[in-house]
Each structure stands twice: as structure tokens, then as C-alpha cells.
Design an enzyme around this catalytic site. Structure first.
Site, PDB file in Angstrom:
ATOM      1  N   HIS A 181      28.858  18.275  58.974  1.00 20.27           N
ATOM      2  CA  HIS A 181      30.149  18.939  58.970  1.00 20.27           C
ATOM      3  C   HIS A 181      30.227  19.982  60.092  1.00 20.27           C
ATOM      4  CE1 HIS A 181      33.375  21.032  56.221  1.00 20.27           C
ATOM      5  NE2 HIS A 181      33.759  20.943  57.466  1.00 20.27           N
ATOM      6  N   ASP A 226      17.670  38.442  68.206  1.00 18.55           N
ATOM      7  CA  ASP A 226      18.486  39.651  68.045  1.00 18.55           C
ATOM      8  C   ASP A 226      19.332  39.566  66.770  1.00 18.55           C
ATOM      9  OD1 ASP A 226      17.659  41.019  70.314  1.00 18.55           O
ATOM     10  OD2 ASP A 226      19.243  40.214  71.586  1.00 18.55           O
ATOM     11  N   HIS A 246      34.852  24.596  63.679  1.00 18.82           N
ATOM     12  CA  HIS A 246      34.203  23.372  64.159  1.00 18.82           C
ATOM     13  C   HIS A 246      33.837  23.587  65.626  1.00 18.82           C
ATOM     14  CE1 HIS A 246      35.523  20.229  60.949  1.00 18.82           C
ATOM     15  NE2 HIS A 246      35.603  21.437  60.440  1.00 18.82           N
ATOM     16  N   SER A 296      46.851  26.882  55.202  1.00 18.93           N
ATOM     17  CA  SER A 296      46.339  25.598  55.689  1.00 18.93           C
ATOM     18  C   SER A 296      47.223  25.008  56.784  1.00 18.93           C
ATOM     19  CB  SER A 296      46.254  24.613  54.519  1.00 18.93           C
ATOM     20  OG  SER A 296      45.704  23.393  54.944  1.00 18.93           O
ATOM     21  N   SER A 313      44.085  27.764  53.049  1.00 19.03           N
ATOM     22  CA  SER A 313      43.178  26.846  53.743  1.00 19.03           C
ATOM     23  C   SER A 313      42.556  25.848  52.785  1.00 19.03           C
ATOM     24  CB  SER A 313      42.065  27.657  54.417  1.00 19.03           C
ATOM     25  OG  SER A 313      40.997  26.829  54.771  1.00 19.03           O
ATOM     26  N   SER A 314      42.392  24.598  53.245  1.00 16.17           N
ATOM     27  CA  SER A 314      41.770  23.583  52.387  1.00 16.17           C
ATOM     28  C   SER A 314      40.319  23.931  52.060  1.00 16.17           C
ATOM     29  CB  SER A 314      41.858  22.201  53.060  1.00 16.17           C
ATOM     30  OG  SER A 314      41.246  22.244  54.328  1.00 16.17           O
ATOM     31  N   ASP A 315      39.723  24.852  52.810  1.00 21.68           N
ATOM     32  CA  ASP A 315      38.341  25.265  52.547  1.00 21.68           C
ATOM     33  C   ASP A 315      38.257  26.496  51.646  1.00 21.68           C
ATOM     34  OD1 ASP A 315      37.028  23.320  54.337  1.00 21.68           O
ATOM     35  OD2 ASP A 315      38.113  24.384  55.904  1.00 21.68           O
ATOM     36  N   TYR A 343      19.512  50.078  68.863  1.00 19.04           N
ATOM     37  CA  TYR A 343      20.581  49.381  69.577  1.00 19.04           C
ATOM     38  C   TYR A 343      21.920  49.908  69.093  1.00 19.04           C
ATOM     39  CZ  TYR A 343      23.367  45.664  71.627  1.00 19.04           C
ATOM     40  OH  TYR A 343      24.277  44.961  72.367  1.00 19.04           O
ATOM     41  N   HIS A 386      34.914  29.859  58.997  1.00 19.01           N
ATOM     42  CA  HIS A 386      34.548  28.450  59.170  1.00 19.01           C
ATOM     43  C   HIS A 386      35.191  27.958  60.460  1.00 19.01           C
ATOM     44  CE1 HIS A 386      33.805  24.272  58.541  1.00 19.01           C
ATOM     45  NE2 HIS A 386      35.047  23.957  58.271  1.00 19.01           N
TER      46      HIS A 386
END
Lengths: 232, 232, 232, 232
Positions: free
Chosen positions: D171, D120, D97, D45, D74-76, D229, D95
Site C-alpha cells: 500500500h 537523525d 502515496h 474524501s 477521508s476513506s482512510d 539540536y 497518509h
């Protein structure tokens, strides 16, 4: 070894795409053709730009058949092949999903000619070809994409020599030129023009198209018989 | 050899344009004048920035005649020449197609003075000169562009010493200054102000112009007789 | 030599501004204070970032008098001085004209709290202080700017310990913190939050503010007594 | 030493986030799981990216308990743990932002499928999970965030194998994949698609979703049983 020159040309042109900010990951491809040999070199499918080398460029003929190379060519190869086959003076083709040009394609709108940056390169709005009919999509899709582009030009009375770029509606842009490097140049110009046109409408909702006299003047000073832009 | 100093000045100023993100490819040019010699050094037309060197800068007089240099000067050379000839305290001129400033030019709008970033450099809206009449466009276009700029300033009662930037409607910005470096600085400031003004109207459709007291305060603290910005 | 530590701190913090894309040319400044010595080190006025060095940082007391240094301090020095004098736990202050934050300031709007990125740093809209009355502008302008900021906080019942950033209406942002580095961090956060808020309203014109429970949760997990963000 | 492989994987994937322009400071985290060992490695974190090393990645089990490592994860972390526990074929989670994706999350809107760049990678709009009820927010917030994501997928009949990205309303985005590198790839794709969708609506307010035949064609040529592809 006889294809080394177009492999080198295609490699160098492909490597310009990330430098110019026109691609994320592998979302783009460039090809370079040799008209005498009847083939083009194209980026292999899904290979990251940092892993590319000239030898990895795949050699394909104008019917879309791989002539040389162990890697699978770009999934858009048949679109390139069709355009090379029917538009006989093209030496390079580029496909990207560059941000602003793709946004106009997703909005199904031509890019209006708002200023001289646009007119330095085209005398008309940059055309957005309509999305294909469902039977064409379910058929030989990439092959039909080439025809969709050519049909758009026919319907509008445009020639590929004068207008070297198109938006494929709902999809993204294609550009071309006498060389792969020129086609890459056109992709960067298109992205810049698409960005400016977006801002122009944001700044003035009912912005007017550039008047004919300025369209003509700017296009001709760069491309007309008495052009005076560039050297000699 | 007697022009080496302005060739060096023009070269260094031109090389700042791509570093500051103000040009794509060759879409811009800077010149640097020597008032005693009655000439200016300007970028050759269509030569990529990475291929430039001081010696390649073309020497041109204030009537637009090439005095020295084997390359063709920028296609916008006559606009530079006219401005040098009539605005006698200018030492450098820049033309770019920078994205936000060009978008305002394409929208045919002056850039409203919304904040102190703008007032640090100008006390008025940044003027957008109207597009030329067709006969001027069909005539000596780049020469007339210079007059169009000067006429815009005359009509509005502006002086080139105070306002060192203009948008040419439908086209793109020109900036100038006592040196080529100052003119480049002005091009970067203009692009930043154009970006902020665009955002300001997006955030508040009926944003108000900066009030007079703030316009005056910010301009004078940087440019007035009692300025206290910068060293000595 | 006794100011070397804050000169170093101020120098390093100033050099972060161009790296973080928060300034064009010299349009920003950072100071770092030593509370025991009653002084702060601040960027000299108008000196390009590439020419800065720790020794060039000017030492100023909390009344705005230069204590040491041969260069003129930032033109915004008195604003820094006032804030240090009255807000006694601040160790660093930053002023920039960063693009998105400045656009909100020019629109005279608070930045609405739309998401957790904002709530990770503030529990309220980022305040936009009204432009000053004309007599304050004509008076000791930079000094009054400090009072305008403090008055805005008083009127709204905000504390500088909780809200470490403000927009000065028609002008641009100021941020602060316990150290100069924290103040720079806050400037970058503000710019990011300003960018996201602009986009949020563009995507949904009537976007709703973040609900209280989420505001509280995100702020407290980072800043509350039981915070669990970061190390120890 | 038995966790070195996922520490290396998580480290390399975390370091991609700033390179791809997806994070400011420490506003993001990546984890990489080893299904046989029943653990994942995750960013500590609040540690700046430039100070990270593989050894600093914290090892956590699928209930969110730290198994190895001296730093706080990490806080998540609990959101990652919940998703690994219930979605059994995920090998990496990200994650961020990132600016445009977060703006859509703040606007509480799904990202409409406007073009082939989107198709795609997904056949549906990118879902925006509703913000949690207040009791969930006040409870075990990061744990509940995982359930909020899973409930959103259940309600809409989506599977995590097909749709590897989500916006958490108010969020920011989460993405996942078979590997940490694939999850990072998905974060970059999401940001690009979010940017293009924003522009598309700006260019044409009532832009239409991509038609079914094109959605299907583009998704299947990359992910269907007969995909063509990429290599082999």
C-alpha cells in the site's frame, strides 16, 4: 555591528540552499568567516529557512565558542570551527544532506571522475572519508568530524585548496571555498556530479574513468595559470 | 547595431536553457549566426544567466576571432566557429551539460533508438563521438572538438542536416539547427530521449531497437516530403 | 458557436498537460467529444501550449474529417476518431509521451500491478499493445493505431469502461474517460503508477503482484456499487 | 466553533502535502486531534486541495463516527481513528502515496538504515507491515489497517513514540506525531530517506547498515536527554 558583513554573507548563502534544491527543511547550514576578526557567522540550529534573517546568524570563534548571538548555533558548528582553524584560506563552509551526494556517502564510495563536468572542478575522485572510530563518535563528535575530514585529505595527499568538497562516510557532504557563495556553488556542483556519476554507472556498469589528458585540460582551462574560462 | 538581431536571438535562446532545466549555473551556451555577415553572437564566458542581456552577447567570426564585444566569449567558442564554418546551413548551436545526455556521454555510449519520441527526430542512434587523441587535447582543444564531431559524422555516414545532435564522449552534448531556437529545442528533446532510453534499459535490460518501419513512419510524418505534423 | 463548449473543455484539458509535467513542447494532445453532435474538439498540430486558445481547437467528426477550424488538427487525430467511433461512452482522450509510461511502452512491457495506487484505478496490469505489423504502419497509421488498441483490449478480454489507459508498444500512452478532464487525470495517474512500478522492481527484482483480495478491495471501495471514496 | 482550532491545524497541514511534492491529486490526507474533546479533524474524501478550506475539515470521534461536518470524511478515516484511540499521545496523522516510500511498500521491504539522515529520526529500519490476511481485507478494511500497523509495532518491539512512521505493505506510508505539522514533517523525511536508501543500494548493491555508534550518536544529539539540536 562589526559582524554585519559576515552575517549578511552567511544569510544570503544559506538562503541559496533551498533555492538550489539542496536541503529539505533545516538539513543544511552555511557559515562565512572573517579571518581578521577570527570568527565566522553560522546558521542557528533548527531554524526554518523562511524564518532566517541576517541578525539571527550566530557569531562563533575558531575554537567553537559563541561570541555573539542569542540563538544556539548549528549543531555542526564545531566541524566548521575546526576546518576554519586548520585550513587557513577558507572563507565559507557548507554542509547539506543533498540527495545524490548523500547516497554516495551512505554507500561509502568515492565519486569516480567520469567526465569533464567533474574535471572542470576536480582532478581526482571526490573523496569519501571513512566513518570515524567509535571512540571518536562517542567523544566530541562534531569536532572529530573536522579531523576525520582533514585526516582523509592528509592520507590521500589532497589539499583543501584544490579539492573543495568531501563526503563524510555514512553521513553527508561538506564543501568549502574562499567565500560562502563559492562553497554553496561547490555543493550544487557536487550534487550534479554525484547524480551524473550514478547514472553513468547505471548506463554502463564498468564505465571507465576520464583519461588524464582530459582531466588536465578541463581543470587547467578553468583553474590553471593560463585559464580562459570566465571574464578577465 | 548591425548585429543586434543575432544578439537578441542568442540572448533569448540562452535564457531558455535554465527555464528548460538544461543547465546548472553557467554550464551551457548558445550561439546564433548571420550567414551573410559571416559571424555569430555567443554567450560571454562564465556570466550568470540572470546577468545576461542582448548587448553582452559577443560577436565572433567563423575563424573564432572576436569581432565586437568587450567580454570574453564562451570558452567553447572555437567549437561553434568550426561547426559554422564547415556545416554551412546551421544557424544556431547549443552546448549543455544536461544530466541524462551527459551521463550517456560519460558512459561512451550512443543512445539507442527505442521509441517513436526518438524517431520523431532522428532515424538513427544518437551518436557518441569518441574522446579525442591526447595530442588533439593538448593542442587547440575546442577547435579540435569541432573536428571530432565532424569526423564522427563522416565515419558513420551521417549528415548534420538530418541528425542535429551529438554526444562528445566523456564530455557532454552539442546540438544545432537552422536557428538558435531550434538548436535549443533539440537540446531539450535530446535530454528527454536520453532519460527515456536510460529508463527503458532499466525496465528491460535487453530492450530491442525500434523496428525500421516505425522509425521511417514517425520520421517521415514529421520531416518527409508528405509530412503532416504541425501547421501548413 | 455551437462547438464552444467542447472547445473550452478541450482547451482547459490540454492546458493541464504541461502543468502536470506530462508533456515537453507539443508532445501531447487532448480531445473532448460531444456525442449528440457526433464531433470532438482537438488540439491543433504542433502549436505550442502557450499559444493555444479555445477557438483554435479543431472540430472533427468520428471519421476523422475536419468539420470546423482553420488549423490542421493533431497528427494523432485519426486515432482519437477511431476510438470515439467504436467506444461509445468515451467523452475525452489524451495522448502524451510522459517519461515513465513511455519508457514502459519502449520496453514493450505491461505495467505490473504492484500496489494499491494501481488498484485504486485498475484491477489488471496496464496493457502494452504490441507494435503494429509493417503493413498497418505503412497504411493509414494513426487510424490503425486505434484498431491496434482496440484489438489489444479484445484479445485480453478488457473493456474500455474499466481500463481507461493503454501503452502503445514502442510508442507511448493513450488514456480516456467520460470527460477530457478525467482522461487527463488518468494520464497523470498512469505516469505515477509507471514511476512507482519502475522503482518497485529496482528495489526488489522479483517483486510480487498485489494479491487479489487487495486488488478487489481497493478497486471496489472507489468504483464498486458500495464505493465510499469521494463525496456522495 | 469549538472545533475551529483543529480544523485550522488539519487544513494547514493538508495544504503542505502538495507543496512538499508528497501527493498527486487527492492521494493523501492529514488529521489533527484534540485529546480533551476526543475528536479529530480530517480532510474530506476526494476533495481537491485547491478547494479545501478549514470549515470543510470533518470532525470525527476516536471510534470513527462523524461528529460534525456535511462532507464525507477521508476513506482512510477509520485507520486514523484506531491509531488515535490506542496510541494516546498522537496529535496528528498523515497518509500519502509519496513515490519512493510507496515503492518500498510495494516491494514489501523495510527501509534499511544506511546513514545519519535516517538516524537523525529513527534508530531502526523503517518497518514495512505485512499485507493483511484476506479475511481482514474483506472485513472492516481501514479499521484493520490500523491494527495491522499496531501489530507490526508490537511484534517488533517498537513504540510509536520513537518510530513515527510505517510502510503498509503493498500500500503506502502512514506517519504521525504530536501535532499534524510534525506528522507532515515525518512524511517528508520518510520520502527523502526512502529516496536516498534506493540510491544507496543502486550505487552499492551490498551497502552496509549504519553502525550502532553512529545510529546512537545522531539520534541522541537530536532526541536524547542531552540533545543539542534546535533552539533550547
Amino acid at each position: 555591528m562589526k559582524y554585519a558583513h559576515i552575517q549578511q554573507e552567511a544569510y544570503e548563502a544559506n538562503m541559496q540552499l533551498p533555492k538550489l534544491g539542496l536541503v529539505l527543511f533545516t538539513f543544511g547550514n552555511v557559515s562565512a568567516a572573517d579571518r581578521e576578526l577570527g570568527v565566522f557567522a553560522i546558521k542557528p540550529s533548527g531554524v526554518p529557512y523562511e524564518e532566517l534573517s541576517p541578525e539571527k546568524m550566530v557569531i562563533v570563534d575558531f575554537d567553537g565558542n559563541t561570541v555573539e548571538g542569542s540563538l544556539r548555533p548549528s549543531s555542526d558548528t564545531k566541524t566548521h570551527a575546526v576546518l576554519y582553524k586548520h585550513w587557513q584560506h577558507i572563507g565559507g563552509i557548507v554542509h547539506t544532506h543533498s540527495t545524490y551526494a548523500t547516497a554516495w556517502a551512505q554507500a561509502l564510495r568515492d565519486i569516480p571522475i567520469f567526465g569533464t563536468t567533474h574535471a572542470d572542478h576536480n582532478t581526482v575522485d571526490i573523496p569519501c572519508a571513512a566513518p570515524m572510530h567509535d571512540d571518536m563518535i562517542k567523544g566530541d563528535y562534531e569536532y572529530e568530524t573536522g579531523f576525520q575530514i582533514m585526516n582523509c585529505f592528509k592520507e590521500r595527499g589532497l589539499t583543501y585548496e584544490e579539492v573543495e568538497m568531501v563526503l563524510v562516510g555514512s553521513h553527508a557532504p561538506f564543501t568549502w571555498g574562499k567565500t560562502a557563495a563559492k562553497a554553496v556553488y561547490n555543493s550544487a556542483v557536487l550534487e550534479s556530479v554525484a547524480h551524473m556519476a550514478y547514472l553513468t554507472e547505471s548506463i554502463k556498469a564498468d564505465a571507465l574513468r576520464l583519461k588524464d589528458s582530459l582531466v588536465k585540460k578541463h581543470y587547467e582551462r578553468k583553474h590553471g595559470p593560463d585559464s580562459y574560462y570566465g571574464q578577465q
